[in-house]
Design an enzyme around this catalytic site. Structure first.
Site, PDB file in Angstrom:
ATOM      1  N   ASP A  98       0.815  -1.224   0.000  1.00 14.73           N
ATOM      2  CA  ASP A  98       0.000   0.000   0.000  1.00 14.73           C
ATOM      3  C   ASP A  98       0.849   1.273   0.000  1.00 14.73           C
ATOM      4  OD1 ASP A  98      -2.477   1.223  -0.188  1.00 14.73           O
ATOM      5  OD2 ASP A  98      -2.760   1.365   1.984  1.00 14.73           O
ATOM      6  N   GLU A 131      -1.105   0.922  -8.601  1.00 18.52           N
ATOM      7  CA  GLU A 131      -1.698   1.747  -9.655  1.00 18.52           C
ATOM      8  C   GLU A 131      -3.107   1.244 -10.002  1.00 18.52           C
ATOM      9  OE1 GLU A 131       0.800   2.757 -12.979  1.00 18.52           O
ATOM     10  OE2 GLU A 131      -0.587   4.330 -13.603  1.00 18.52           O
TER      11      GLU A 131
END
Ligand SMILES: *[C@@H]1O[C@H](CO)[C@@H](O)[C@H](O)[C@H]1NC(C)=O
Ligand SMILES: *[C@@H]1O[C@H](CO)[C@@H](O)[C@H](O)[C@H]1NC(C)=O
Ligand SMILES: *[C@@H]1O[C@H](CO)[C@@H](O)[C@H](O)[C@H]1NC(C)=O
Ligand SMILES: *[C@@H]1O[C@H](CO)[C@@H](O)[C@H](O)[C@H]1NC(C)=O
Ligand SMILES: *[C@@H]1O[C@H](CO)[C@@H](O)[C@H](O)[C@H]1NC(C)=O
Ligand SMILES: *[C@@H]1O[C@H](CO)[C@@H](O)[C@H](O)[C@H]1NC(C)=O
Ligand SMILES: *[C@@H]1O[C@H](CO)[C@@H](O)[C@H](O)[C@H]1NC(C)=O
Ligand SMILES: *[C@@H]1O[C@H](CO)[C@@H](O)[C@H](O)[C@H]1NC(C)=O
Length: 582
Positions: A477, A486
Site C-alpha cells: 500500500d 496503480e
C-alpha cells in the site's frame, strides 16, 4: 447570460442522446457499510452496489468538460481544448491509469470487454439499476474513440501525459497542454490498434443493437437498445477493419510506426486483434465471409501457440471462448462449436490441472510469471471472467463445477480472502487500499514526495481495482509502488463483468463484508516491496510461509542430528582416551 443559456441547451441536447440518469444519483456506499453483511434479498444489495461502485471508477477517470450529471465532487473540467492544436477535437474520453495519458489501444480493449460482458450479463446491470450508468460510461469512451477516428485511415493512438522526460504529477486543473498527439495512418499503419478499435466498435454495436447470443439467460439490457447509435458504431468498426487489413503500407504493430507508444503499451502482435475484429464483425453483421476471415487469421498467425493470458495486449484465450459462443448461437456462419469448445477447454484444463501457463501461488492467486509481476490481479481476474462465462458451454458436469469453483476462489481472493485480508478495490471496506497510485486522487503535486505529501490521500478513489500483491501475497500500500497500487481502466473491466454475473446468480454477499476494520494493520508486511520500483525488499530468502516452516524444520532436524552426532563422537573420544589412559 447568453453563454449560460447556450451551455444549458448543449447540456440538454447531450443528455437527450443517452438514457436519463436517476435522481438522486447512485453513489458508492460509505466504507464502514462494507464491513456489514446485508439483510439478503434478490438481487443481493452488496453485489448490486459493488457493480455500481466499479462503474463509478470510470466517472472518476473522465477527461474534458464534465456533464451536469457529474457524480464525482472532487473532479474538475480538464483539457477542454485537447487536440485543437492539431485540428482534431480530442476533448473527453478517459485518463488511462494513475496519470493523465489517453491510450487508445488499452481503451479499445476495455470497451470491447465491457460491451461483450454487458451483451451476456445485461440482466445484472438491469437488476442493479446500473444500466443507465453503463450507457453513460460506454458513450463517454465510444464518443471519444469516434473523435479519435476522424477519417477512414486515421486513428489517434495516444495523447501523451506530457513530454517523455517530464511526467506531470498533480491535480486535474493544471495539466500541461497542449500535449503530443500520435496517430496511425495509411503511411504509418498500426494493424493491432486499428483492429483493436474495430473490435470495440463491433462489440458495442452488437450491444446497442440488442443482439444477444440467442439465449434467454444471456441478454443485453433491453433499455440500452439504440439502432442509430449501433449503426454509427458499426460504420467505424467496418472502416477500421478495412484500414487494419488493407493498409497500403502493409500490416505492422503500431509501435513500429509510432515508437513513442512503446514505453507504455507496446503490442506483441496483431494476429489476435485481427481475429477478434473479424469475429465480432461476423457476429454483429451475420457475415460468413468475415467469419472465415476470423478462422483464417487464427490459423495464419498461429494464435494457438500464444495462448497465455487474456489482457489488453493478448486476446487469444478470450478468442476461443468467443468463437465457441458465436458458434453455439449461430450455425449459419460456418464454424464448428465443438472445435472451439475443445480449444477453450484445453486451455482451462491446463490451468486447473496445474499444467501451465499459470499456477496458484501459496497465497492462492493464479499467477503467470512475467505477466503477473506487475498488476498481479489482472491476469487472474480475466481468467476468472472467461472461466465463469464459459461454464454453461462446458462439455460435462465435472468441468462446470471445477471451472466455477476455480473462478470463485479467484474472485474471493480479490475481494479479501487472502493473507492480507485486503479487498483489492478502493473504498469498499475498511481494509481496502488507501494509497492508490493516482495523481488526481493523491492531492500531491510533487512526484519526488509522492509517498508523504500529503500524508493521507486527498480523495477516495472509490471502485478502483489496484494492481495487486506480489507473488508472496504481500501488499504494501505504497503510493509510488505502481506495480502494486496503480489503478487503470483495464484493471476494472473483468471485475465489472464478474460483478454483473454475481448480481444475477449469487445471493450471498461478496467476501469483504466479513472483514472487520484493522485486519490488514495486523498483518501488514514490514520493510519494502521487491518489484520494478523497489529493490530494497529483494534481499533475504524469498520463500513462502509453508516453505519457510519446512526449511526451519529441516534446519532444526539437521542441527539436532549434528549436535547428536557430535555428542556421540565426543563421548566416544572421551571413552577411548580414558580407555587408553586406563
Ligand atoms: C440514440 O443515440 C443517438 C446517438 O447518440 C441519439 O442521438 C438518440 O437520441 C438516441 N435515441 C434514443 C431513443 O435514445
Ligand atoms: C454508513 O452506512 C451504514 C449502513 O448503511 C450506516 O449505518 C452508517 O451510519 C453510515 N456511516 C456514515 C458515517 O455515514
Ligand atoms: C432498483 O430500482 C427499483 C425501482 O426504483 C427499486 O425497487 C429497487 O430496489 C432498486 N434495486 C436496487 C438493487 O437498487
Ligand atoms: C484525416 O484526418 C487527418 C487528421 O485530421 C488529416 O490530417 C488528414 O488529411 C485526413 N485525411 C483525409 C483523407 O481526409
Ligand atoms: C478540483 O478543483 C478543486 C477546487 O479548486 C480542488 O480543490 C481539487 O483538488 C481539484 N481536483 C483535482 C483532482 O485536482
Ligand atoms: C481489402 O482489399 C481487397 C482488394 O481490394 C478487397 O477485395 C477486400 O474487400 C478488402 N478488405 C477489406 C476488409 O476491406
Ligand atoms: C465438428 O468437429 C468435431 C470434432 O471436434 C467433429 O467430430 C464433428 O463432426 C464436426 N462437426 C461438423 C458439423 O463438421
Ligand atoms: C443458455 O444458458 C443456460 C444458463 O446458463 C444454459 O443452461 C443453457 O445451456 C444455454 N443454452 C444454450 C443454447 O446456450
Amino acid at each position: 447570460m447568453w453563454g449560460t443559456t447556450l451551455l444549458l441547451t448543449l447540456h440538454a441536447i447531450s443528455s437527450l442522446a443517452q438514457l436519463t440518469l436517476p435522481t438522486p444519483p447512485f453513489l458508492p456506499p460509505n466504507i464502514s457499510s462494507g464491513a456489514q453483511s446485508s439483510t439478503g434479498g434478490y438481487p443481493n444489495p452488496k453485489w448490486s452496489s459493488l457493480l455500481g461502485t466499479l462503474l463509478y471508477f470510470y466517472d472518476e477517470q473522465r477527461s474534458g468538460t464534465l456533464p451536469s450529471t457529474n457524480r464525482v465532487p472532487w473532479r474538475n473540467d480538464s483539457l477542454i481544448l485537447e487536440g485543437r492544436d492539431v485540428g482534431i477535437d480530442l476533448t473527453g474520453g478517459y485518463y488511462d491509469a494513475g496519470d493523465f495519458s489517453k491510450d487508445t489501444f488499452p481503451l479499445s480493449f476495455v470497451l470491447m470487454s465491457l460491451c461483450w460482458g454487458a451483451t451476456d450479463y445485461g440482466k445484472g446491470y438491469d437488476l442493479a439499476n446500473q444500466t443507465t450508468y453503463l450507457d453513460d460510461t460506454l458513450r463517454w469512451g465510444l464518443d471519444w474513440l469516434i473523435k479519435a477516428h476522424p477519417n477512414e485511415t486515421t486513428l489517434v493512438v495516444m495523447v501523451a501525459s506530457s513530454d517523455e522526460e517530464n511526467t506531470y504529477w498533480g491535480g486535474d486543473r493544471s495539466i500541461p497542454s497542449p500535449r503530443p498527439v500520435y496517430t496511425i495512418t495509411n503511411n504509418l499503419p498500426g494493424t493491432d490498434a486499428a483492429a483493436g478499435a474495430s473490435a470495440a466498435f463491433a462489440a458495442c454495436s452488437g450491444l446497442y443493437a440488442g443482439k444477444g447470443f440467442n439465449n434467454n439467460s444471456y441478454t443485453p439490457p433491453a433499455q440500452l437498445r439504440n439502432d442509430s447509435y449501433a449503426a454509427t458504431l458499426l460504420t467505424h468498426a467496418e472502416q477500421l477493419y478495412s484500414f487494419a487489413v488493407n493498409s497500403t503500407n502493409g500490416r505492422k504493430t503500431y509501435q513500429t510506426s509510432v515508437p513513442q507508444v512503446a514505453a507504455a503499451y507496446s503490442s506483441s502482435g496483431y494476429g489476435d486483434e485481427l481475429t477478434m475484429a473479424a469475429l465480432l464483425l461476423a457476429w454483429t453483421t451475420g457475415s460468413s465471409t468475415l467469419y472465415k476471415d476470423a478462422e483464417d487469421f487464427y490459423t495464419k498467425y498461429e494464435l494457438a501457440k500464444s495462448n497465455r493470458v487474456f489482457n489488453w495486449d493478448s486476446k487469444t484465450p478470450g478468442i476461443a471462448v468467443l468463437f465457441a459462443q458465436v458458434n453455439q448461437a449461430s450455425s449459419s456462419l460456418g464454424g464448428n462449436f465443438t472445435v472451439w469448445r475443445d480449444r477453450a477447454e484445453n486451455y482451462f484444463d491446463d490451468i486447473i490441472n496445474k499444467k501451465g501457463p499459470g499456477y496458484l501461488t501459496e497465497d492462492g492467486l493464479l499467477f503467470f510469471d512475467g505477466d503477473s509481476d506487475d498488476a498481479s490481479l489482472n491476469p487472474a481476474l480475466n481468467t476468472a471472467m472467461l472461466l465463469e462465462r464459459f461454464v454453461p458451454m462446458a462439455s460435462n458436469a465435472e468441468k462446470k463445477v471445477a471451472y466455477q469453483d476455480f473462478a470463485k476462489q479467484q474472485v474471493d481472493y480479490i475481494l479479501g480472502k487472502n493473507s492480507m485480508s485486503v479487498p483489492y478495490i478502493v473504498g469498499v471496506n475498511p481494509n481496502s487500499p488507501k494509497n492508490p497510485h493516482s495523481a488526481m486522487a493523491s492531492g500531491g503535486d510533487d512526484v519526488g514526495t509522492i509517498d508523504t505529501d500529503p500524508a493521507v490521500e486527498a480523495y477516495i478513489l472509490y471502485g478502483a481495482v489496484v494492481g495487486g500483491p506480489d507473488k508472496r501475497g504481500r501488499y504494501f500500500d505504497i503510493r509510488s509502488d505502481w506495480p502494486q497500487t496503480e489503478v487503470a481502466l483495464d484493471y476494472n473491466a473483468p471485475m465489472l463483468t464478474l460483478a454483473a454475473m454475481r448480481v444475477i446468480g449469487d445471493t450471498k454477499d461478496p467476501y469483504f463484508t466479513s472483514l472487520q476494520a484493522g485486519a490488514y494493520d495486523k498483518v501488514k508486511p514490514k520493510g519494502k516491496p521487491c518489484d520494478s520500483v523497489f529493490k530494497e525488499g529483494c534481499e533475504g530468502p524469498h520463500l513462502g510461509k509453508k516453505a519457510t516452516i519446512a526449511l526451519a524444520i529441516v534446519i532444526t532436524i539437521v542441527g539436532l542430528v549434528i549436535v547428536g552426532l557430535s555428542i556421540w563422537y565426543i563421548l566416544l573420544l572421551v571413552r577411548s582416551r580414558s580407555g587408553k589412559v586406563g
